[in-house]
Design an enzyme around this catalytic site. Structure first.
Site, PDB file in Angstrom:
ATOM      1  CE1 TYR A  39      -2.171   3.354   2.558  1.00 32.66           C
ATOM      2  CE2 TYR A  39      -3.756   2.592   0.817  1.00 32.66           C
ATOM      3  CZ  TYR A  39      -3.446   3.513   1.744  1.00 32.66           C
ATOM      4  OH  TYR A  39      -4.241   4.540   1.994  1.00 32.66           O
ATOM      5  CG  ASP A  59       5.826   3.802   0.439  1.00 33.03           C
ATOM      6  OD1 ASP A  59       4.730   3.451   0.134  1.00 33.03           O
ATOM      7  OD2 ASP A  59       6.212   4.580   1.175  1.00 33.03           O
ATOM      8  CE  LYS A 118       2.818   5.050   7.950  1.00 35.70           C
ATOM      9  NZ  LYS A 118       1.466   4.999   8.403  1.00 35.70           N
TER      10      LYS A 118
END
Ligand code: KE4
Length: 424
Positions: free
Chosen positions: A144, A237, A265
């Site tokens: 994802y 990623d 994050k």
């Protein structure tokens, strides 16, 4: 536990917010119950609106690597915000966070900040296509990268096939250039690259959105070699893995240097920050230097930059990675012992992220995760919630450890897991 006030909060939220949440996983639908609403958090604990306290393994999906409400971070953000919150003009704090990231990750010569991981990967994809002049993007089943259309696709039938939309509203036109390969299958990537016109391969170097799944030996190295051979960019990623699986992320852990990497994050410390970084040669294709357009009103927001910079400064000063490594090593030893006595569960731990899978052999790709006993996971989640342990509400999510988690906390988790498995 009493959840009356959470239930009332959820009923109210559903009247004005779709599903009562601003991100679907928070609705607890995968675990068949209503969500708890959080009132406050400190260190490794969160407290819900009913006053129930939980040992937190969600850690706001990764950003809370220092633990919640670090006093130094709060103070720095407070002082920054007293000077104003946003100006829509360049500020020096943006440069300082970019320089900090470069000092920790030498291959990240330049950084463009955005406000989410989704924006970061969307920008990286557009940049790769602009830089290479090619169209196709290869991603992996179960990985994802945020909810932008071109990567919100699922595998078609079989292996390296063109993706199909994974949501209404995503048109076949936007997914026709996205190729899905099976994670840990470099042969499929080779076949897809040989078809030509591939701008980039984007990968979670350690997958965290189908549970934690590590790359098989040589997988990332194979992606590096294959993309170089076919003049496609390799995009790591690292929105989740960055500064979490190693102080230098996958680059530091596996010794593979991507052409671009995306972050989020941890680099925002809990405030909205994403980033794409890489060599100046590629990054300078971004506007206003280059022709690849990208923009954002709150990109590089000074308060968010301050939060991320102070987080990384403390991360380095307190040697957070070593502490997290010691605690996750204790966890891995405990899980190995439990799984040796209960052959219906397996686990995967990498640095500050881990998953217990309700299947006897640790999965290596998405189809194997999909075969887990999801009903038993639901029971486990509910059991732990009532024990005051808050887990990510899906078998497909990663658990996170912060700087504030102790070996005693891990023992509490392990004892609860053991008790659950022995009784269910
Ligand atoms: P955001 O747009 O949610 O900031 O980041 C998207 C993203 C990109 N890349 C990776 C590897 C990610 O894990 C994410 C987002 N992670 C999820 C947790 N699985 C965020 C939680 C949520 O969607 O609410």
């Amino acid at each position: 536990m009493d959840h009356t006030k959470s239930r009332q909060a959820f009923d109210a939220a559903k009247k004005s917010i779709p599903g009562g949440v601003n991100s679907p996983v928070r609705a607890f639908r995968a675990v068949g119950s209503e969500p708890v609403f959080i009132a406050s958090a400190k260190d490794q604990f969160v407290e819900d609106v009913d006053g129930n306290r939980y040992l937190d393994f969600i850690c706001t999906w990764g950003p809370a690597i220092l633990g919640h409400a670090n006093p130094e971070v709060l103070d720095a953000v407070r002082r920054r915000m007293e000077k104003g919150i946003s100006f829509g003009m360049p500020t020096e704090i943006e440069t300082r966070l970019a320089e900090k990231m470069h000092s920790m990750l030498p291959y990240v010569e330049k950084v463009r900040f955005v406000s989410s991981g989704t924006e970061a990967t969307m920008t990286a994809i557009r940049l790769a296509r602009g830089y290479t002049g090619k169209e196709k993007i290869i991603k992996f089943n179960g990985c994802y990268h945020g909810h932008h259309d071109s990567l919100l696709v699922k595998a078609g039938s079989g292996g390296a096939t063109l993706g199909v939309p994974d949501s209404p509203g995503v048109t076949p036109g936007t997914t026709k250039s996205t190729v899905i390969c099976e994670y840990n299958n470099a042969d499929e990537v080779r076949d897809a690259l040989e078809g030509g016109n591939v701008a980039a391969v984007i990968v979670e170097p350690v997958a965290g959105n189908m549970g934690v799944i590590k790359p098989g030996d040589g997988f990332l190295q194979a992606l590096r070699e294959l993309t170089e051979r076919h003049e496609a960019l390799l995009i790591f990623d690292e929105v989740m893995t960055g500064f979490r699986i190693h102080r230098q992320g996958a680059y530091g852990l596996y010794g593979v240097t991507p052409d671009l990497a995306t972050f989020g994050k941890v680099i925002g410390g809990g405030m909205p920050v994403g980033a794409v970084g890489g060599s100046a040669a590629v990054m300078d294709w971004l506007a206003p230097v280059g022709p690849v357009y990208q923009a954002g009103t709150l990109s590089g927001n000074p308060a968010a930059m301050e939060c991320g910079l102070k987080t990384l400064e403390i991360y380095e000063r307190e040697n957070v990675p070593d502490h997290i490594q010691a605690v996750s090593g204790h966890l891995a030893n405990g899980l190995a012992d439990i799984c040796s006595r209960h052959n219906t569960v397996s686990f995967s731990v990498q640095g500050g992220m881990f998953t217990v899978f309700f299947t006897g052999t640790a999965p290596s790709n998405f189809p194997e995760v999909a075969a887990c006993d999801m009903e038993r996971f639901r029971c486990f989640f509910q059991y732990m919630l009532e024990k005051g342990i808050l887990l990510p509400p899906s078998q497909y999510e990663a658990n996170f450890i912060s700087f504030k988690h102790t070996k005693q906390d891990i023992d509490h988790y392990l004892n609860a897991l053991e008790t659950f498995l022995s009784a269910n």
